[in-house]
Design an enzyme around this catalytic site. Structure first.
Site, PDB file in Angstrom:
ATOM      1  N   ARG A  75       0.794  -1.098  -0.051  1.00 53.36           N
ATOM      2  CA  ARG A  75       0.148   0.048   0.072  1.00 53.36           C
ATOM      3  C   ARG A  75       0.982   1.264  -0.041  1.00 53.36           C
ATOM      4  O   ARG A  75       1.509   1.362   1.066  1.00 53.36           O
ATOM      5  CB  ARG A  75      -0.944   0.110   1.160  1.00 53.36           C
TER       6      ARG A  75
ATOM      7  N   HIS B 187      -7.319   0.809  -6.313  1.00 57.83           N
ATOM      8  CA  HIS B 187      -7.638  -0.109  -5.185  1.00 57.83           C
ATOM      9  C   HIS B 187      -8.399  -1.263  -5.609  1.00 57.83           C
ATOM     10  O   HIS B 187      -9.507  -1.857  -5.342  1.00 57.83           O
ATOM     11  CB  HIS B 187      -8.746   0.522  -3.987  1.00 57.83           C
TER      12      HIS B 187
ATOM     13  N   GLN C 202     -10.181  -3.755  -3.070  1.00 56.15           N
ATOM     14  CA  GLN C 202     -11.460  -3.376  -2.721  1.00 56.15           C
ATOM     15  C   GLN C 202     -12.543  -3.483  -3.432  1.00 56.15           C
ATOM     16  O   GLN C 202     -13.705  -3.794  -3.265  1.00 56.15           O
ATOM     17  CB  GLN C 202     -11.364  -1.841  -2.390  1.00 56.15           C
TER      18      GLN C 202
ATOM     19  N   ASP D  82     -16.995   7.433  -1.448  1.00 59.92           N
ATOM     20  CA  ASP D  82     -15.913   7.273  -0.877  1.00 59.92           C
ATOM     21  C   ASP D  82     -15.692   8.644  -0.188  1.00 59.92           C
ATOM     22  O   ASP D  82     -16.290   9.663  -0.638  1.00 59.92           O
ATOM     23  CB  ASP D  82     -14.801   6.817  -1.620  1.00 59.92           C
TER      24      ASP D  82
ATOM     25  N   CYS E 198     -16.147   1.634   0.963  1.00 64.47           N
ATOM     26  CA  CYS E 198     -15.020   0.949   1.056  1.00 64.47           C
ATOM     27  C   CYS E 198     -14.746   1.144   2.698  1.00 64.47           C
ATOM     28  O   CYS E 198     -14.088   0.555   3.146  1.00 64.47           O
ATOM     29  CB  CYS E 198     -13.919   1.179   0.233  1.00 64.47           C
TER      30      CYS E 198
ATOM     31  N   ARG F 230     -13.582  -8.335   1.750  1.00 64.87           N
ATOM     32  CA  ARG F 230     -12.242  -8.135   1.256  1.00 64.87           C
ATOM     33  C   ARG F 230     -11.419  -9.420   1.515  1.00 64.87           C
ATOM     34  O   ARG F 230     -10.632  -9.825   1.134  1.00 64.87           O
ATOM     35  CB  ARG F 230     -11.457  -7.141   2.278  1.00 64.87           C
TER      36      ARG F 230
HETATM   37  N1  NVA Z   1      -9.974   6.859  -1.240  1.00 61.08           N
HETATM   38  C1  NVA Z   1      -9.381   6.441   0.125  1.00 61.08           C
HETATM   39  C2  NVA Z   1      -9.615   5.047   0.226  1.00 61.08           C
HETATM   40  C3  NVA Z   1      -9.328   4.375   1.667  1.00 61.08           C
HETATM   41  C4  NVA Z   1      -9.686   2.997   1.754  1.00 61.08           C
HETATM   42  C5  NVA Z   1      -7.992   6.806   0.246  1.00 61.08           C
HETATM   43  O1  NVA Z   1      -7.207   6.452  -0.523  1.00 61.08           O
HETATM   44  O2  NVA Z   1      -7.704   7.297   1.441  1.00 61.08           O
HETATM   45  N1   CP Z   2     -11.251  -0.054   2.650  1.00 62.74           N
HETATM   46  C1   CP Z   2      -9.983  -0.118   2.799  1.00 62.74           C
HETATM   47  O1   CP Z   2      -8.859  -0.310   2.254  1.00 62.74           O
HETATM   48  O2   CP Z   2      -9.697   0.225   4.202  1.00 62.74           O
HETATM   49  P1   CP Z   2      -8.350   0.326   5.057  1.00 62.74           P
HETATM   50  O3   CP Z   2      -7.707   1.760   4.616  1.00 62.74           O
HETATM   51  O4   CP Z   2      -8.645   0.181   6.691  1.00 62.74           O
HETATM   52  O5   CP Z   2      -7.339  -0.748   4.787  1.00 62.74           O
END
Ligand code: NVA
Ligand code: CP
Length: 301
Positions: A102, A129, A132, A219, A259, A287
């Site tokens: 990540r 993502h 997700q 989101d 998500c 997930r």
């Molecule tokens: N769009 C959000 C998703 C978090 C799971 C982010 O990138 O922070």
């Molecule tokens: N939806 C998701 O990826 O959650 P986290 O940021 O908690 O991993």
């Protein structure tokens, strides 16, 4: 399947195979049947951003598959002090059987795969993502029975989720509509691709986008890494919210996905969130199941 870097790399058949395997593994697990398909294998999980779901579901997934997961905070790795991803990839490939990463830049994930010799799974970048959205597709399939022909509507910031929903939705035959303010659109190349490859619409009007939708998704307005823009985003996105008025435009049996984490009363009202909590937490659970399928596809012998 060698890696999961972004959904664009997968065919429709590969996506459907992941969903089918996830369904099978989910059913087996709930029936108490173990499936140690990754016995003795180790997944390294590199995190440059915070996570609840991704971290826990990948770790539990590896455990349930008979393997082991290592949590690697980028802050503590030499990568956090500037060791190149090209070298990190080659070193980790000597110890591990797979990497979940990540991070911010999609290129870092692509480089990890290009320089390493083990499977790499994208656990979220600024661009995509994929894990997700595979969980989202599984959830939609569970609620609606099929994906083909459904209308999937995303309301809000044209971010990593929007990008991956466009690709996942179009590849699986859904009609995808996006509503976002000017200047906050999803990736330009993906918009062009979606228009050329399926039923896609982009609008600044939430009501136009949500009309007769089977699935509504949103989101956060400000993603991880965008905190400096929070004030301007709060202003530009303030009307991009899933609320009762928008639900009334969608189909009566529309489901709502998020998500998570959610910012109640921003991108979604507390009322709509709680009325659709079953779907949203099924999505979170999925997930685990979908990632087990991805891990098996990428890492099993
Ligand atoms: N769009 C959000 C998703 C978090 C799971 C982010 O990138 O922070
Ligand atoms: N939806 C998701 O990826 O959650 P986290 O940021 O908690 O991993």
């Amino acid at each position: 399947m060698k890696h999961l870097l972004k959904l664009m790399d997968l065919s429709k058949d590969e996506i459907m195979e992941i969903l089918d395997l996830a369904t099978k593994l989910k059913k087996e697990k709930k029936a108490g049947v173990d499936h140690p398909l990754l016995k003795g294998k180790t997944l390294g999980m590199i995190f440059s951003k915070a996570s609840t779901r991704t971290r826990v579901s990948f770790e539990v997934a590896m455990y349930q598959l008979g393997g082991h997961a290592l949590f690697l905070s980028a802050r503590d790795l030499q990568i956090g002090r500037g060791e190149p991803v090209q070298d990190t990839a080659r070193v980790l490939s000597r110890y591990l059987d797979g990497i979940m990463i990540r991070t911010y830049d999609q290129q870092e994930v692509e480089d990890m795969a290009a320089y390493g010799s083990i499977p790499v799974i994208n656990g979220l970048t600024d661009y995509a993502h994929p894990c997700q959205v595979l969980a989202d597709l599984l959830t939609i399939k569970e609620y609606k029975g099929e994906l083909e022909g459904l209308k999937l509507c995303y309301i809000g910031s044209g971010n990593n989720m929007a990008n991956s929903l466009i690709v996942g939705g179009i590849k699986t035959g859904m009609k995808v509509s996006i509503a976002c303010p000017k200047g906050f659109e999803p990736d330009e190349d993906l918009i062009k691709w979606a228009k050329d490859n399926g039923s896609f619409s982009l609008s600044q009007d939430c009501f136009e986008a949500a009309k007769d939708a089977d699935v509504l998704v949103t989101d956060v307005w400000t993603s991880m890494g965008q905190e400096a823009e929070m004030e301007i985003r709060n202003g530009s996105l303030k009307d991009y919210q899933i609320n009762d008025k928008l639900m009334a435009i969608a189909k009566e049996d529309a489901i709502v996905l998020h998500c998570l984490p959610a910012h109640r009363e921003e991108e979604i009202t507390n009322k709509v969130f709680e009325e659709h909590a079953k779907e949203i937490f099924d999505e979170a659970e999925n997930r685990l199941h979908v990632q087990k399928a991805v891990l098996v596809k990428c890492m099993a012998d």
